[in-house]
Structures are given as structure tokens and as C-alpha cells.
Motif scaffolding. Structure first.
Motif, PDB file in Angstrom:
ATOM      1  N   UNK A   2       0.842  -1.212   0.000  1.00 31.16           N
ATOM      2  CA  UNK A   2       0.000   0.000   0.000  1.00 31.16           C
ATOM      3  C   UNK A   2       0.874   1.258   0.000  1.00 31.16           C
ATOM      4  N   UNK A   4       0.605   3.978   1.742  1.00 35.14           N
ATOM      5  CA  UNK A   4       0.960   4.498   3.067  1.00 35.14           C
ATOM      6  C   UNK A   4       2.047   3.642   3.741  1.00 35.14           C
ATOM      7  N   UNK A   5       2.071   2.333   3.368  1.00 35.76           N
ATOM      8  CA  UNK A   5       3.116   1.468   3.944  1.00 35.76           C
ATOM      9  C   UNK A   5       4.474   1.849   3.359  1.00 35.76           C
ATOM     10  N   UNK A   8       5.520   4.905   5.038  1.00 34.69           N
ATOM     11  CA  UNK A   8       6.010   4.665   6.405  1.00 34.69           C
ATOM     12  C   UNK A   8       7.467   4.199   6.373  1.00 34.69           C
ATOM     13  N   UNK A  11       9.722   6.942   5.193  1.00 37.47           N
ATOM     14  CA  UNK A  11       9.861   7.951   6.248  1.00 37.47           C
ATOM     15  C   UNK A  11      10.788   7.476   7.347  1.00 37.47           C
ATOM     16  N   UNK A  38      10.839  15.056   9.264  1.00 36.27           N
ATOM     17  CA  UNK A  38      10.403  13.875   8.507  1.00 36.27           C
ATOM     18  C   UNK A  38       9.064  13.382   9.051  1.00 36.27           C
ATOM     19  N   UNK A  39       8.944  13.344  10.367  1.00 40.31           N
ATOM     20  CA  UNK A  39       7.691  12.916  10.995  1.00 40.31           C
ATOM     21  C   UNK A  39       6.531  13.828  10.626  1.00 40.31           C
ATOM     22  N   UNK A  42       5.549  13.232   7.068  1.00 40.86           N
ATOM     23  CA  UNK A  42       4.802  11.965   7.001  1.00 40.86           C
ATOM     24  C   UNK A  42       3.351  12.173   7.459  1.00 40.86           C
ATOM     25  N   UNK A  43       3.182  12.886   8.566  1.00 37.73           N
ATOM     26  CA  UNK A  43       1.820  13.146   9.069  1.00 37.73           C
ATOM     27  C   UNK A  43       0.986  13.903   8.041  1.00 37.73           C
ATOM     28  N   UNK A  46      -0.016  11.486   5.243  1.00 39.71           N
ATOM     29  CA  UNK A  46      -1.057  10.554   5.707  1.00 39.71           C
ATOM     30  C   UNK A  46      -2.403  11.283   5.775  1.00 39.71           C
ATOM     31  N   UNK A  49      -3.700  11.754   2.295  1.00 42.19           N
ATOM     32  CA  UNK A  49      -4.170  10.471   1.746  1.00 42.19           C
ATOM     33  C   UNK A  49      -5.528  10.079   2.350  1.00 42.19           C
ATOM     34  N   UNK A  50      -5.718  10.454   3.604  1.00 42.43           N
ATOM     35  CA  UNK A  50      -6.921  10.010   4.315  1.00 42.43           C
ATOM     36  C   UNK A  50      -8.136  10.917   4.077  1.00 42.43           C
ATOM     37  N   UNK A  53     -11.275   9.463   2.871  1.00 52.75           N
ATOM     38  CA  UNK A  53     -11.862   8.415   3.718  1.00 52.75           C
ATOM     39  C   UNK A  53     -12.812   8.990   4.782  1.00 52.75           C
ATOM     40  N   UNK A  54     -12.645  10.255   5.076  1.00 55.86           N
ATOM     41  CA  UNK A  54     -13.485  10.861   6.122  1.00 55.86           C
ATOM     42  C   UNK A  54     -14.924  11.019   5.653  1.00 55.86           C
ATOM     43  N   UNK A  55     -15.851  10.820   6.587  1.00 61.43           N
ATOM     44  CA  UNK A  55     -17.261  10.885   6.220  1.00 61.43           C
ATOM     45  C   UNK A  55     -17.773  12.312   6.138  1.00 61.43           C
TER      46      UNK A  55
END
Lengths: 224, 234
Positions: A2, A4-5, A8, A11, A38-39, A42-43, A46, A49-50, A53-55
């Protein structure tokens, strides 16, 4: 794998390189800064990307706000502590300088004033002679002045058993013609104001005090 | 929007995991630091505390005349990397993966890693109270250090005045009741120095006070012709 993997693992590798390479060279703050950046990146990835997905927009914005809050506090923590990275060292060195100065004044200056008092009260021949008479114990070889600490240590004073060194180097100079005595004290630990100053004992940039005794009094000055 | 009791339960379980797991360990081991120190570092929420701790050890070494070790790769320094990765990468990743996985599940059930990632993410918020407290402690330390520094300066300045008074007494031959601190011609005195009493021509008492710290004062005995010229009385 995936997306996001991959993100990860990528990162983690970038953060590891960014952290451990500077750390290897002793630059831990730089390493932490790179790892944090870097963190944060990454956040951010993510979160983007998400988004789909949120409603609801509200849920996404709330999550976004919470992430910003955490990142902000990490930034505050980094900036605050980086700004104080030398605070403890500076504070302790300042305390050390106060102790060195206080101990030296209580030892050397007090004795020189006593010599001055003896010279004037008893109409003695000269300051130098009075110094040599009264400070016989303190006058060592090759211009070395033996401090209270040195004498007590040499005498086996039990209260000094746990202290190896006072980290203060004492010297004296006698000018018979001018009827003057100088005692120079150089610290091993305390730092002086000029980092390039050449100290009396060959060190560089250390705290140095000078006491001059003549018939007019005892003058004290900090040379560095 | 329809209220879902199952979704509520999932979040409830997540919060319970965050609260109950450490509590359970605490009750068993009777300590909040239920993990061994070396493992504890891995879950440290505030990585700069480790750096400040190492820098403080170095500072103490320098103070004692030793050498500073600096920063090198060790378990403690490596744990900083793990802290960042754990709270800013692994936690959010697991949480997001679990969230995505549940979307493709017909029952929309959350997988185990959603709970784990969620617990890590919630724990990551502890940076807020920890940092707030950290700043408060540092500010308190600053105030205490400043007071302490001020006291040291008062003591140093009093010694300066004491030595000057002793020298004055020696050079003038004696000190009588008309003697004042102003006679010493000392410039740039920061604090208030006063002669308490002159017991004889060879003993006087000088007190230093500071309007900024009215509850603190120091008195010094000055004996110009004595081997111990100065001594602090309090």
C-alpha cells in the motif's frame, strides 16, 4: 504494498539517516530536527491520503486541527529546549566561577591583608620581608603559591579526603625593588571573558585573578 | 446522522485501552513507571528531555573539573529516534490503516491495529500537558536561580566592602564611630551596606540588604588586624 506502507518505511529510513548520521558526529539537535521534520511531513502526507476516507469535512478538519496541535507542541518543545541547550552548563560554570572567586578571596586576599596589617601595625622593614616571614608555608618552589587547600591536603586533612583537586593554580611573583608581591590564580574549570586570553600558566581562556600587595594596600583584579 | 452505538463502543474501548492498561500495570507494580528505565525511554513522549538530561550530566562533569562526553550513539540517544517514529509515524499509520480496513469490511468492524494506533495517537497528545509543565518548571527554576544569584552577588559585594574596610582600618591606623561606608569610595555598589556597630578599632560589623529581597540580609565581622579578616555571621 500500500502507498501508506511505502510512505512509512520511506519515512522511517529517511528519519533514521537524518537522525543517526548527525548523531554520529555529535550533532544530536540537528538529528532530532531532521527526524521531527520527517515525521511532520509523514503526518501531512497521511492526512492528505486520508482526506477522502473521512465521512464529513468536519471530521477531517477536526483531525487536521489535532495533528497541527501535536506538531505545534513538538515545535515549541524543540525550540524551548534548544534555546536552553547550554543553560545548565552556563549556570554551573557561573556558580563555579563564584565559588572559585570566593574561595580565592577568602584564602589569598585575606592573607595579603593580614600581611599588610602586620607591616603597618608593627612598622616592619618591607612588605616583601613581611610576606616572606608570615607566608613561609605558602611560598613554594618555582613561583608556586601553596593555597590553603594544597596545605591542608598535604597535611592529610580528613575533610579533604573526598576532594582530589580544587582546580585552581596559584603562583606568586616578588618584586623586591618595588616592594611588591603579586599572587596570580588561574582556574582550570571556570571560563574567563576572553576565550583567546593566554593565562599565566599556559592555559587559554580560563578565569584568572591577580592580587597585588604593596604598602598602599591589596589590589584585586580579574584579568580574564 | 444516525447515532451508532458500535462506533461509540469502539472509541470507548480505545480510551479504556489508553487509561486502563497503564493503570493495570501501575496497580500491579505500584508505580507509574511500570517499565524498566531502558524500555521507558522508548515510549518517552518528550524526546528533548533526554537530550537536556545528557547535557546536564555533561555540565555536572565540567563543573567538577571532568570532561564533557558529548552525544554519541547509545540506547538513550537512539530512543529519541524511536520516540519520533513511534508517535509521529507508526501510531498514525496503524490508526489510518485500521480506519481504511474497516471501510472495506462489510460490518465496518475495526481491526486490532486501529485500537493500537489510536492508543498511540491519543498518548501522543500527552506532549501538550508534559511540555506545558516542562516550561512552567523551567520558569520556576529561572526565578529560583535569579534569587540565588542575587544572594551570591550580595555576599560577594559585602566581602568587597569588608576587605576595603579592613584595608581602610589598616592604612588609617584605626576606625572610629565617625567611619561611614562612603569613606571607602567604592563605586558601583548595587546593594545597601551599613555599619551595624564598631566594637573597637579592630572589630566592626557590616550588614548588606537588598530592597528586592527584604527578607534576606547578611552581616559580616571585619577584623583588620586579625589573621581571619572577614567572617560571615549569618
Amino acid at each position: 504494498m500500500e502507498r501508506e506502507t511505502k510512505l512509512l518505511f520511506g519515512g522511517m529510513v529517511v528519519a533514521a539517516l537524518g537522525f543517526f548520521i548527525p548523531l554520529y558526529f555529535g550533532k544530536i539537535w540537528l538529528g532530532l530536527f531532521i527526524a521531527l521534520i520527517t515525521g511532520v511531513i509523514f503526518l501531512g502526507r497521511i492526512l492528505s491520503l486520508s482526506e477522502k476516507e473521512f465521512e464529513s469535512k468536519w471530521a477531517y478538519r477536526s483531525t487536521y486541527g489535532l495533528v497541527v496541535l501535536v506538531v505545534l507542541f513538538h515545535a515549541i518543545a524543540f525550540a524551548h529546549d534548544y534555546g536552553r541547550k547550554d543553560y545548565q552548563k552556563d549556570l554551573l560554570l557561573e556558580i563555579r566561577k563564584t565559588i572559585d572567586s570566593g574561595a580565592t578571596q577568602a584564602d589569598v586576599r585575606e592573607k595579603l591583608i593580614y600581611v599588610l596589617g602586620e607591616y603597618h601595625q608593627n612598622d616592619r622593614e618591607s612588605i616583601v620581608t613581611t610576606f616572606k616571614d608570615l607566608m613561609n608555608e605558602q611560598i613554594g618552589e618555582d613561583g608556586i603559591y601553596l593555597s590553603d587547600f594544597d596545605l591542608r591536603k598535604a597535611a592529610g586533612d580528613s575533610s579533604m579526603a573526598d576532594i582530589d583537586e580544587d582546580n585552581l593554580n596559584h603562583f606568586y611573583e616578588i618584586d623586591e625593588e618595588a616592594d611588591e608581591v603579586r599572587v596570580i590564580v588561574v582556574a582550570d574549570v571556570s571560563i574567563g571573558s576572553d576565550p583567546d586570553y593566554e593565562n599565566y600558566d599556559g592555559q587559554v581562556g580560563r578565569y584568572e585573578m591577580n592580587f597585588t600587595l604593596n604598602e598602599e594596600g591589596v589590589s584585586y583584579e580579574v584579568l580574564n | 446522522m444516525k447515532f451508532s452505538i458500535r462506533r461509540f463502543n469502539e472509541w470507548l474501548i480505545l480510551v479504556m485501552v489508553v487509561i486502563l492498561v497503564p493503570m493495570a500495570f501501575t496497580m500491579v507494580q505500584d508505580s507509574w513507571d511500570f517499565l524498566p528505565d531502558n524500555i521507558n525511554y522508548l515510549f518517552n513522549i518528550h524526546p528533548t528531555i533526554v537530550i537536556i538530561g545528557l547535557a546536564t550530566v555533561d555540565a555536572i562533569n565540567i563543573f567538577g573539573g571532568g570532561a564533557a562526553e558529548g552525544f554519541s550513539i547509545s540506547w538513550r540517544t537512539a530512543s529519541i529516534y524511536f520516540n519520533v517514529v513511534f508517535y509521529l509515524m507508526i501510531g498514525p499509520y496503524l490508526f489510518y490503516r485500521g480506519f481504511k480496513r474497516s471501510k472495506s469490511d462489510p460490518d465496518r468492524a475495526k481491526p486490532w491495529y486501529w485500537y493500537l494506533g489510536g492508543a498511540i495517537c491519543i498518548w501522543a497528545f500527552m506532549i501538550i500537558p508534559v511540555e506545558t509543565n516542562h516550561i512552567r518548571v523551567f520558569n520556576n527554576n529561572d526565578v529560583m536561580s535569579e534569587k540565588s544569584r542575587e544572594k551570591d552577588m550580595m555576599r560577594s559585594e559585602l566581602a568587597e566592602v569588608g576587605f576595603a574596610a579592613a584595608e581602610y582600618g589598616i592604612l588609617k591606623g584605626d576606625i572610629n564611630d565617625s567611619f561611614k561606608i562612603e569613606d571607602l569610595n567604592l563605586k558601583d555598589l548595587k546593594y545597601i551596606h551599613a555599619i551595624d556597630s564598631i566594637a573597637s578599632d579592630s572589630l566592626m560589623f557590616i550588614t548588606v540588604t537588598n530592597p528586592d529581597q527584604p527578607d534576606y540580609s547578611l552581616t559580616m565581622e571585619v577584623r583588620p588586624f586579625n589573621e581571619g579578616v572577614l567572617s560571615i555571621r549569618n
